[in-house]
Motif scaffolding. Sequence first.
Motif, PDB file in Angstrom:
ATOM      1  N   GLN A  52      52.406 -38.348   4.170  1.00 11.26           N
ATOM      2  CA  GLN A  52      53.282 -38.619   3.043  1.00 11.26           C
ATOM      3  C   GLN A  52      53.608 -37.316   2.315  1.00 11.26           C
ATOM      4  O   GLN A  52      52.737 -36.490   2.078  1.00 11.26           O
ATOM      5  CB  GLN A  52      52.562 -39.588   2.098  1.00 11.26           C
ATOM      6  CG  GLN A  52      53.356 -40.036   0.914  1.00 11.26           C
ATOM      7  CD  GLN A  52      52.551 -40.987   0.052  1.00 11.26           C
ATOM      8  OE1 GLN A  52      51.352 -40.829  -0.100  1.00 11.26           O
ATOM      9  NE2 GLN A  52      53.208 -41.975  -0.513  1.00 11.26           N
ATOM     10  N   SER A  53      54.865 -37.142   1.938  1.00 11.09           N
ATOM     11  CA  SER A  53      55.255 -35.938   1.210  1.00 11.09           C
ATOM     12  C   SER A  53      54.764 -36.022  -0.240  1.00 11.09           C
ATOM     13  O   SER A  53      54.447 -37.098  -0.746  1.00 11.09           O
ATOM     14  CB  SER A  53      56.770 -35.754   1.226  1.00 11.09           C
ATOM     15  OG  SER A  53      57.387 -36.622   0.299  1.00 11.09           O
ATOM     16  N   GLU A  56      56.990 -38.284  -2.354  1.00 11.64           N
ATOM     17  CA  GLU A  56      56.728 -39.698  -2.082  1.00 11.64           C
ATOM     18  C   GLU A  56      55.447 -40.138  -2.792  1.00 11.64           C
ATOM     19  O   GLU A  56      55.364 -41.247  -3.321  1.00 11.64           O
ATOM     20  CB  GLU A  56      56.608 -39.942  -0.587  1.00 11.64           C
ATOM     21  CG  GLU A  56      57.921 -39.809   0.154  1.00 11.64           C
ATOM     22  CD  GLU A  56      57.748 -39.800   1.662  1.00 11.64           C
ATOM     23  OE1 GLU A  56      56.634 -39.512   2.154  1.00 11.64           O
ATOM     24  OE2 GLU A  56      58.740 -40.079   2.354  1.00 11.64           O
ATOM     25  N   ASP A  59      56.322 -40.551  -6.424  1.00 18.07           N
ATOM     26  CA  ASP A  59      57.096 -41.792  -6.575  1.00 18.07           C
ATOM     27  C   ASP A  59      56.190 -43.008  -6.546  1.00 18.07           C
ATOM     28  O   ASP A  59      56.358 -43.948  -7.319  1.00 18.07           O
ATOM     29  CB  ASP A  59      58.158 -41.914  -5.482  1.00 18.07           C
ATOM     30  CG  ASP A  59      59.334 -40.983  -5.706  1.00 18.07           C
ATOM     31  OD1 ASP A  59      59.501 -40.503  -6.846  1.00 18.07           O
ATOM     32  OD2 ASP A  59      60.087 -40.747  -4.740  1.00 18.07           O
ATOM     33  N   GLU A  60      55.220 -42.996  -5.652  1.00 14.46           N
ATOM     34  CA  GLU A  60      54.288 -44.122  -5.539  1.00 14.46           C
ATOM     35  C   GLU A  60      53.467 -44.283  -6.820  1.00 14.46           C
ATOM     36  O   GLU A  60      53.273 -45.394  -7.309  1.00 14.46           O
ATOM     37  CB  GLU A  60      53.362 -43.898  -4.344  1.00 14.46           C
ATOM     38  CG  GLU A  60      52.483 -45.083  -4.047  1.00 14.46           C
ATOM     39  CD  GLU A  60      51.667 -44.854  -2.797  1.00 14.46           C
ATOM     40  OE1 GLU A  60      50.432 -44.993  -2.887  1.00 14.46           O
ATOM     41  OE2 GLU A  60      52.256 -44.559  -1.744  1.00 14.46           O
TER      42      GLU A  60
END
Length: 93
Positions: A52-53, A56, A59-60
């Motif tokens: 996962q970047s 990301e 954002d999560e």
Amino acid sequence: MTAKEELMKEIAQAPDFLVEEVLNFLLFIKNRLKQRVSENTPVESNQNLPSQSFLEFIDEISLQIPQEEWVKLPNDLAANLDYYLYGSPKNEE
């Protein structure tokens, strides 16, 4: 120069208060990653870290914050972050 070497160079030049903030953030991320890996994979396969970047990941985390909490943030938070964090003079523009 690797990212790790570049980060170490920047840390060596940064003031102590900033190094402390970076350390706290790094420990937070490592803890979250450790929790995620332990929840999603067996102990034997912990070497396979999620791909996962960083954005990301952020954002999560953002999605976990209720909308009523986002509404409480000031409208000028980005422009006056230093004001809200450190009490610097407020930018009225």
